[in-house]
Motif scaffolding. Structure first.
Motif, PDB file in Angstrom:
ATOM      1  N   GLY A 289       0.971  -1.132  -0.109  1.00  0.00           N
ATOM      2  CA  GLY A 289      -0.055   0.071  -0.048  1.00  0.00           C
ATOM      3  C   GLY A 289       0.893   1.214   0.101  1.00  0.00           C
ATOM      4  N   CYS A 290       1.921   1.182  -1.123  1.00  0.00           N
ATOM      5  CA  CYS A 290       2.966   2.363  -0.885  1.00  0.00           C
ATOM      6  C   CYS A 290       2.432   3.547  -1.390  1.00  0.00           C
ATOM      7  N   GLY A 291       1.395   3.730  -2.109  1.00  0.00           N
ATOM      8  CA  GLY A 291       0.692   4.950  -2.435  1.00  0.00           C
ATOM      9  C   GLY A 291       1.541   5.658  -3.293  1.00  0.00           C
ATOM     10  N   GLU A 292       1.703   7.039  -3.056  1.00  0.00           N
ATOM     11  CA  GLU A 292       2.373   8.011  -3.886  1.00  0.00           C
ATOM     12  C   GLU A 292       4.064   8.096  -3.486  1.00  0.00           C
ATOM     13  N   ILE A 308      14.236  -2.376  -1.896  1.00  0.00           N
ATOM     14  CA  ILE A 308      12.979  -1.811  -1.716  1.00  0.00           C
ATOM     15  C   ILE A 308      11.901  -2.204  -2.689  1.00  0.00           C
ATOM     16  N   LEU A 309      10.523  -2.791  -2.554  1.00  0.00           N
ATOM     17  CA  LEU A 309       9.745  -2.799  -3.064  1.00  0.00           C
ATOM     18  C   LEU A 309       8.355  -2.312  -2.510  1.00  0.00           C
ATOM     19  N   GLY A 310       7.800  -1.508  -3.624  1.00  0.00           N
ATOM     20  CA  GLY A 310       6.516  -0.780  -3.292  1.00  0.00           C
ATOM     21  C   GLY A 310       5.661  -1.409  -4.133  1.00  0.00           C
ATOM     22  N   MET A 311       4.455  -1.847  -3.408  1.00  0.00           N
ATOM     23  CA  MET A 311       3.139  -2.415  -3.972  1.00  0.00           C
ATOM     24  C   MET A 311       1.943  -1.836  -3.611  1.00  0.00           C
ATOM     25  N   ASP A 312       1.110  -1.269  -4.600  1.00  0.00           N
ATOM     26  CA  ASP A 312      -0.138  -0.597  -4.382  1.00  0.00           C
ATOM     27  C   ASP A 312      -1.096  -1.126  -5.585  1.00  0.00           C
ATOM     28  N   VAL A 313      -2.231  -1.041  -5.082  1.00  0.00           N
ATOM     29  CA  VAL A 313      -3.431  -1.582  -5.805  1.00  0.00           C
ATOM     30  C   VAL A 313      -3.931  -0.526  -6.735  1.00  0.00           C
ATOM     31  N   LEU A 318       0.847   4.567  -8.183  1.00  0.00           N
ATOM     32  CA  LEU A 318       1.953   4.097  -8.807  1.00  0.00           C
ATOM     33  C   LEU A 318       2.744   4.909  -9.875  1.00  0.00           C
ATOM     34  N   GLU A 319       1.891   5.410 -10.511  1.00  0.00           N
ATOM     35  CA  GLU A 319       2.212   6.451 -11.660  1.00  0.00           C
ATOM     36  C   GLU A 319       2.889   7.683 -10.998  1.00  0.00           C
ATOM     37  N   ILE A 320       2.380   8.206  -9.923  1.00  0.00           N
ATOM     38  CA  ILE A 320       2.785   9.444  -9.089  1.00  0.00           C
ATOM     39  C   ILE A 320       4.285   8.968  -8.196  1.00  0.00           C
ATOM     40  N   ALA A 321       3.987   7.730  -7.927  1.00  0.00           N
ATOM     41  CA  ALA A 321       5.476   7.243  -7.202  1.00  0.00           C
ATOM     42  C   ALA A 321       6.650   6.960  -8.204  1.00  0.00           C
ATOM     43  N   GLN A 322       6.152   6.533  -9.485  1.00  0.00           N
ATOM     44  CA  GLN A 322       7.124   6.577 -10.396  1.00  0.00           C
ATOM     45  C   GLN A 322       7.654   7.675 -10.858  1.00  0.00           C
ATOM     46  N   LEU A 339       8.588  -1.042  -8.572  1.00  0.00           N
ATOM     47  CA  LEU A 339       7.128  -0.807  -8.031  1.00  0.00           C
ATOM     48  C   LEU A 339       6.164  -1.630  -8.697  1.00  0.00           C
ATOM     49  N   ILE A 340       5.186  -2.350  -8.250  1.00  0.00           N
ATOM     50  CA  ILE A 340       4.483  -3.387  -8.630  1.00  0.00           C
ATOM     51  C   ILE A 340       2.964  -2.976  -8.087  1.00  0.00           C
ATOM     52  N   GLN A 341       1.796  -3.058  -9.252  1.00  0.00           N
ATOM     53  CA  GLN A 341       0.572  -3.214  -8.853  1.00  0.00           C
ATOM     54  C   GLN A 341       0.261  -4.715  -8.397  1.00  0.00           C
ATOM     55  N   GLY A 342      -0.757  -4.539  -7.162  1.00  0.00           N
ATOM     56  CA  GLY A 342      -1.083  -5.886  -6.441  1.00  0.00           C
ATOM     57  C   GLY A 342      -2.085  -5.576  -5.464  1.00  0.00           C
ATOM     58  N   SER A 343      -3.075  -6.482  -5.114  1.00  0.00           N
ATOM     59  CA  SER A 343      -3.906  -6.439  -4.159  1.00  0.00           C
ATOM     60  C   SER A 343      -3.515  -7.100  -2.831  1.00  0.00           C
ATOM     61  N   LEU A 344      -3.706  -6.737  -1.744  1.00  0.00           N
ATOM     62  CA  LEU A 344      -3.177  -7.469  -0.304  1.00  0.00           C
ATOM     63  C   LEU A 344      -4.358  -8.370  -0.330  1.00  0.00           C
TER      64      LEU A 344
END
Length: 462
Positions: A289-292, A308-313, A318-322, A339-344
């Motif tokens: 749930g890394c958000g921005e 470090i791995l950031g994952m958000d749904v 993720l685009e903002i974090a990128q 950065l990856i997209q995924g659901s918890l």
């Protein structure tokens, strides 16, 4: 199955640039279920039409299925060869893949420009009848012309069928038209020819970006696109709601930030998490749930954190974090962050094997009945050596002068727990797993209502 797309934008043959298909050629594409052909019935400076024809053999499809010998005659006598369905939707996404992205290196200005387009599908099923068909496209700005097809022209007494000859007109980007068709065709048919799982959520969100969250029929569209699977539909709608919240808030600060800003709570929260990770000597961290990317940015400042791995749904986050974090890193540092997209709510091998997992102000965004799935994903499958979970302390809300009584800190919060409730939840996880748990407080501690943020630190028993 037939789809034609026409334009009168001049020169009209620019349609070939956008589709990446030359007007002078007839091209064939082998697909898993048949052959798609693209050609241009007309191509002049004043009008150009591209045709996508999909040939499939329903007999081959029926016989290729396991247990086909037990199927009825309907498996062989069907509308598959001519009625638009998910087969056509898949063909659009594969044959016009690049066009759907909106990229056109030779004419990017054209790809970004709305142009007059007319899409025609001569046989389009609508299980919700004409009103539903119009309700899908008209809110997106289309002029919809439909003609309902008779069940059999030779027998008018049989009445009308559930099929329509449809013409959709709009001044729109071609990429948007293709995305709308890709989603709406199987929605109208209310079926898909392939297995539907959580990967379809990603497709729906990608092709529905910018329009689905505000569509008046978004719930029905989501349900039908996901083949009416309740769990998938619920998860998709939750993600769409999260995207709406992101769109409604400023790039600089969310409503929660505004409420908590007078005490700089977010900064205290992030710094406390970083210091806790450092004290435990971790090197590999996954931020769920890394958000921005606010925590990611702080983690990258510490050289002891090697991976470090950031994952958000949500893709928008993720685009903002990128943009704000990953792209600003020096080249030699970019390998530290992914950065990856995924659901918890779903098991994901990509988040397993880390020294620590951080779940900062995330659980309160979940539906209560989904917490069990999250617990299994984190503590049973991912199994980090330690996990840090923070969440608001609802008892402290009375201290926020700009928060109305009874309101939660963020419009997307599904709940906010008291200290006792949070500790009961966390202790229950500890009792059922190999983790021990300790509790901490973040922010100024009030003798009556405690601190604004509560934290649980889970460590795996040796």
């Amino acid at each position: 199955m037939l789809l034609t797309i026409s334009t009168t934008h001049q020169p009209a043959t620019d349609l070939g640039y956008l589709l990446f298909k030359h007007p002078d050629k007839c091209q064939a594409f082998d697909l898993a279920f048949g052959t798609a052909r693209v050609f241009y019935p007309e191509a002049s400076d004043t009008r150009c039409t591209a045709a996508l024809v999909l040939d499939i053999n329903p007999v081959d499809l029926a016989r290729g299925k396991a247990g086909a010998n037990r199927q009825t005659l309907a498996a062989y006598v069907s509308d598959r060869p001519y009625a638009a369905s998910s087969f056509l939707s898949v063909a659009i996404s594969q044959v016009f893949r690049t066009a759907m992205t909106g990229r056109c290196e030779q004419r990017q200005d054209l790809a970004d420009t709305p142009i007059p387009l007319v899409a025609k599908i001569p046989v389009l099923p609508s299980r919700g009848r004409e009103g539903f068909l119009r309700g899908l496209f008209e809110p997106l700005g289309y002029q919809v012309n439909v003609r309902r097809l008779a069940l059999d022209d030779a027998f008018p007494d049989w009445g009308n069928s559930a099929y329509f000859d449809v013409e959709l007109s709009h001044s729109i980007r071609l990429s948007d038209l293709l995305s709308h068709l890709h989603v709406m065709i199987p929605v109208l048919d209310d079926d898909k020819h392939y297995y539907v799982n959580e990967d379809e959520i990603e497709k729906l969100l990608r092709h529905g970006e910018g329009w689905l969250s505000t569509h008046p029929l978004k719930e029905e569209i989501t349900s039908r696109y996901l083949k009416r699977q309740r769990g998938l539909t619920r998860d998709a709608l939750a993600q769409i709601a999260a995207e709406e919240v992101i769109a409604e808030t400023s790039d600089r600060e969310t409503s929660e930030d505004i409420i908590e800003k007078p005490i700089s709570l977010n900064q205290q929260r992030l710094e406390t998490v970083v210091s806790t990770l450092k004290a435990n000597g971790v090197q590999k961290i996954v931020d769920l749930g890394c958000g921005e990317g606010k925590l990611l940015k702080l983690l990258l400042k510490e050289p002891t954190f090697l991976e470090i791995l950031g994952m958000d749904v949500t893709y928008r986050s993720l685009e903002i974090a990128q943009e704000r974090v990953l792209e600003k890193l020096p080249t030699h540092q970019k390998g530290r962050l992914q950065l990856i997209q995924g659901s918890l709510n779903y098991r994901d091998a990509r988040i397993a094997g880390y020294d620590a997992a951080t779940v900062i102000e995330v659980i309160e965004h979940m539906e209560l009945d989904r917490l069990k799935a999250f617990e299994r994903v984190l503590f049973e499958f991912a199994k980090p050596k330690m996990a840090i979970v923070t969440t608001p302390n609802v008892e402290y809300n009375v201290k926020f002068e700009n928060l109305p009584i009874g309101k939660l800190r963020h419009p997307d919060h599904r709940f906010e727990w008291t200290r006792a409730k949070f500790q009961t939840w966390a202790q229950g996880i500890s009792d059922r797993s190999k983790y021990s748990v300790e509790f901490g407080s973040i922010g100024n501690i009030d003798p009556e209502v405690g601190a604004p943020t509560q934290m649980a630190i889970f460590t795996i028993a040796n």
